[in-house]
Design an enzyme around this catalytic site. Structure first.
Site, PDB file in Angstrom:
ATOM      1  CE  LYS A  13      42.690  61.153  23.480  1.00 53.42           C
ATOM      2  NZ  LYS A  13      41.257  61.395  23.710  1.00 53.42           N
ATOM      3  NE  ARG A  88      43.170  59.285  29.733  1.00 54.68           N
ATOM      4  CZ  ARG A  88      43.004  58.760  28.528  1.00 54.68           C
ATOM      5  NH1 ARG A  88      44.026  58.326  27.840  1.00 54.68           N
ATOM      6  NH2 ARG A  88      41.801  58.675  28.021  1.00 54.68           N
ATOM      7  NE  ARG A 127      35.113  55.445  20.504  1.00 53.33           N
ATOM      8  CZ  ARG A 127      35.935  56.166  21.265  1.00 53.33           C
ATOM      9  NH1 ARG A 127      37.004  56.703  20.758  1.00 53.33           N
ATOM     10  NH2 ARG A 127      35.653  56.347  22.543  1.00 53.33           N
ATOM     11  NE  ARG A 160      36.864  52.814  23.988  1.00 57.19           N
ATOM     12  CZ  ARG A 160      37.671  53.881  24.058  1.00 57.19           C
ATOM     13  NH1 ARG A 160      38.409  54.224  23.020  1.00 57.19           N
ATOM     14  NH2 ARG A 160      37.747  54.592  25.156  1.00 57.19           N
ATOM     15  NE  ARG A 171      36.043  57.240  28.194  1.00 58.07           N
ATOM     16  CZ  ARG A 171      35.515  56.909  27.012  1.00 58.07           C
ATOM     17  NH1 ARG A 171      34.362  56.254  26.950  1.00 58.07           N
ATOM     18  NH2 ARG A 171      36.134  57.231  25.910  1.00 58.07           N
TER      19      ARG A 171
HETATM   20  P1  AP5 Z   1      38.168  59.015  18.377  1.00 51.80           P
HETATM   21  O1  AP5 Z   1      39.184  59.466  17.400  1.00 51.80           O
HETATM   22  O2  AP5 Z   1      38.016  57.566  18.594  1.00 51.80           O
HETATM   23  O3  AP5 Z   1      38.342  59.817  19.772  1.00 51.80           O
HETATM   24  P2  AP5 Z   1      39.484  59.772  20.870  1.00 51.80           P
HETATM   25  O4  AP5 Z   1      39.922  61.181  21.113  1.00 51.80           O
HETATM   26  O5  AP5 Z   1      40.519  58.777  20.533  1.00 51.80           O
HETATM   27  O6  AP5 Z   1      38.615  59.347  22.106  1.00 51.80           O
HETATM   28  P3  AP5 Z   1      38.781  58.139  23.152  1.00 51.80           P
HETATM   29  O7  AP5 Z   1      37.408  57.910  23.698  1.00 51.80           O
HETATM   30  O8  AP5 Z   1      39.495  56.995  22.547  1.00 51.80           O
HETATM   31  O9  AP5 Z   1      39.642  58.809  24.191  1.00 51.80           O
HETATM   32  P4  AP5 Z   1      39.826  58.339  25.629  1.00 51.80           P
HETATM   33  O10 AP5 Z   1      40.935  59.213  25.983  1.00 51.80           O
HETATM   34  O11 AP5 Z   1      38.627  58.449  26.485  1.00 51.80           O
HETATM   35  O12 AP5 Z   1      40.051  56.768  25.513  1.00 51.80           O
HETATM   36  P5  AP5 Z   1      41.356  55.894  25.603  1.00 51.80           P
HETATM   37  O13 AP5 Z   1      41.158  54.707  24.787  1.00 51.80           O
HETATM   38  O14 AP5 Z   1      42.534  56.742  25.379  1.00 51.80           O
HETATM   39  O15 AP5 Z   1      36.774  59.650  17.909  1.00 51.80           O
HETATM   40  C1  AP5 Z   1      35.563  59.428  18.648  1.00 51.80           C
HETATM   41  C2  AP5 Z   1      34.393  59.289  17.665  1.00 51.80           C
HETATM   42  O16 AP5 Z   1      34.166  60.531  17.010  1.00 51.80           O
HETATM   43  C3  AP5 Z   1      34.635  58.258  16.551  1.00 51.80           C
HETATM   44  O17 AP5 Z   1      33.445  57.599  16.294  1.00 51.80           O
HETATM   45  C4  AP5 Z   1      35.076  59.107  15.332  1.00 51.80           C
HETATM   46  O18 AP5 Z   1      34.709  58.501  14.122  1.00 51.80           O
HETATM   47  C5  AP5 Z   1      34.340  60.413  15.585  1.00 51.80           C
HETATM   48  N1  AP5 Z   1      35.105  61.590  15.160  1.00 51.80           N
HETATM   49  C6  AP5 Z   1      36.443  61.822  15.331  1.00 51.80           C
HETATM   50  N2  AP5 Z   1      36.788  63.035  14.846  1.00 51.80           N
HETATM   51  C7  AP5 Z   1      35.635  63.586  14.372  1.00 51.80           C
HETATM   52  C8  AP5 Z   1      35.334  64.853  13.738  1.00 51.80           C
HETATM   53  N3  AP5 Z   1      36.293  65.771  13.515  1.00 51.80           N
HETATM   54  N4  AP5 Z   1      34.052  65.091  13.392  1.00 51.80           N
HETATM   55  C9  AP5 Z   1      33.074  64.156  13.611  1.00 51.80           C
HETATM   56  N5  AP5 Z   1      33.306  62.946  14.194  1.00 51.80           N
HETATM   57  C10 AP5 Z   1      34.565  62.669  14.563  1.00 51.80           C
HETATM   58  O19 AP5 Z   1      41.357  55.471  27.140  1.00 51.80           O
HETATM   59  C11 AP5 Z   1      40.376  54.592  27.650  1.00 51.80           C
HETATM   60  C12 AP5 Z   1      40.615  54.328  29.132  1.00 51.80           C
HETATM   61  O20 AP5 Z   1      41.913  53.715  29.309  1.00 51.80           O
HETATM   62  C13 AP5 Z   1      40.662  55.569  30.029  1.00 51.80           C
HETATM   63  O21 AP5 Z   1      39.370  55.964  30.430  1.00 51.80           O
HETATM   64  C14 AP5 Z   1      41.524  55.056  31.194  1.00 51.80           C
HETATM   65  O22 AP5 Z   1      40.770  54.245  32.055  1.00 51.80           O
HETATM   66  C15 AP5 Z   1      42.546  54.172  30.508  1.00 51.80           C
HETATM   67  N6  AP5 Z   1      43.750  54.914  30.131  1.00 51.80           N
HETATM   68  C16 AP5 Z   1      44.240  55.121  28.865  1.00 51.80           C
HETATM   69  N7  AP5 Z   1      45.359  55.853  28.886  1.00 51.80           N
HETATM   70  C17 AP5 Z   1      45.607  56.122  30.199  1.00 51.80           C
HETATM   71  C18 AP5 Z   1      46.611  56.862  30.877  1.00 51.80           C
HETATM   72  N8  AP5 Z   1      47.580  57.492  30.211  1.00 51.80           N
HETATM   73  N9  AP5 Z   1      46.555  56.930  32.231  1.00 51.80           N
HETATM   74  C19 AP5 Z   1      45.593  56.306  32.922  1.00 51.80           C
HETATM   75  N10 AP5 Z   1      44.602  55.607  32.345  1.00 51.80           N
HETATM   76  C20 AP5 Z   1      44.607  55.507  30.998  1.00 51.80           C
HETATM   77 MG    MG Z   2      41.114  56.897  21.300  1.00 53.42          MG
END
Ligand code: AP5
Ligand code: MG
Ligand code: ZN
Length: 217
Positions: A13, A88, A127, A160, A171
């Site tokens: 994402k 979410r 990552r 992270r 997660r």
């Molecule tokens: P990346 O693009 O970073 O993945 P992502 O989908 O953004 O994954 P996240 O881990 O950031 O999602 P998340 O939803 O768990 O975390 P968030 O920060 O939102 O890619 C991942 C890796 O793969 C990278 O190294 C990249 O280079 C590689 N990659 C990408 N695409 C690729 C491809 N096509 N092929 C190969 N490699 C690839 O949330 C964190 C925490 O915040 C949550 O756990 C929760 O506690 C809280 N939180 C956030 N939003 C909310 C909400 N709305 N409600 C409640 N709690 C929330």
């Molecule tokens: Mg992300």
């Protein structure tokens, strides 16, 4: 363009959001990034969010919804926005509808990036993120030219706190129970397009552009 990026942790994402935000000139709003910014700056919000994030749990809906509602009122969202990691839960999605209704607007599209669970853990654990500009890398799939150093700004790359195997597994579990139901929620509203996120980063982006500009669903 008013968009949501949906998908499990590690789906890509954040990676795709940067390119989408660039191409369509809309702000990239990541609730995870907002929480991490607050944690780094030791704000009360950051302290509260960290309790949940470190365990791989969701931050309570009311906290998240208020932040997003405030953010969407900013002038830069007038021409559209890209939400990454929000909503979410079904409750957050309903709250978002209320917020957009009050603003007399609605979503154009929800892009669902689908990736098999086996790949997700490897993606998240490998990552690395730039401390200075926030660019995302992967030690295998998208490595920087020099290990530990950002290609764009020479900043230091870090991992992270929640990108360890145990927390990533939690997660993913939380995603399946709380977030995955949103796929049906938006499909029923005919807003959803699902893409195969296992493909290469540039290929996934091409498909997103096709969904947004072409006629494919
Ligand atoms: P990346 O693009 O970073 O993945 P992502 O989908 O953004 O994954 P996240 O881990 O950031 O999602 P998340 O939803 O768990 O975390 P968030 O920060 O939102 O890619 C991942 C890796 O793969 C990278 O190294 C990249 O280079 C590689 N990659 C990408 N695409 C690729 C491809 N096509 N092929 C190969 N490699 C690839 O949330 C964190 C925490 O915040 C949550 O756990 C929760 O506690 C809280 N939180 C956030 N939003 C909310 C909400 N709305 N409600 C409640 N709690 C929330
Ligand atoms: Mg992300
Ligand atoms: Zn950088």
């Amino acid at each position: 363009m008013r968009l949501i990026l949906l998908g499990p942790p590690g789906a890509g994402k954040g990676t795709q959001a940067v390119s989408i935000s660039d191409r369509y000139n809309i702000p990239h709003i990541s609730t995870g990034d907002i929480f991490r910014f607050n944690i780094k700056n030791n704000t009360p919000l950051g302290l509260k969010a960290k309790e949940y994030m470190d365990k791989g749990l969701l931050v309570p809906d009311e906290v998240v919804v208020e932040i997003v509602e405030d953010r969407l009122k900013n002038d830069d969202c007038k021409q559209g926005f890209l939400l990454d990691g929000f909503p979410r839960t079904v409750n957050q999605a309903k709250e978002l509808e209320n917020v957009l209704g009050k603003m007399d607007t609605e979503l154009n599209k929800v892009i669902n990036i689908q990736v098999d669970k086996k790949i997700l853990v490897e993606r998240a654990v490998g990552r690395r993120i730039c401390r200075d500009c926030g660019s995302t890398y992967h030690i295998r799939f998208n490595p920087p030219a020099e290990e530990g150093v950002c290609d764009l700004c020479s900043g230091e790359l870090y991992q992270r706190d929640d990108d360890n195997e145990k927390t990533v597994a939690k997660r993913i579990e939380v995603y399946l129970s709380e977030t995955e139901p949103l796929i049906n929620f938006y499909d029923e509203k005919c807003k959803l397009s699902t893409l195969d996120g296992a493909k290469a980063i540039s290929q996934v982006f091409d498909e997103i552009v096709e969904v947004l500009e072409g006629n494919t669903k």
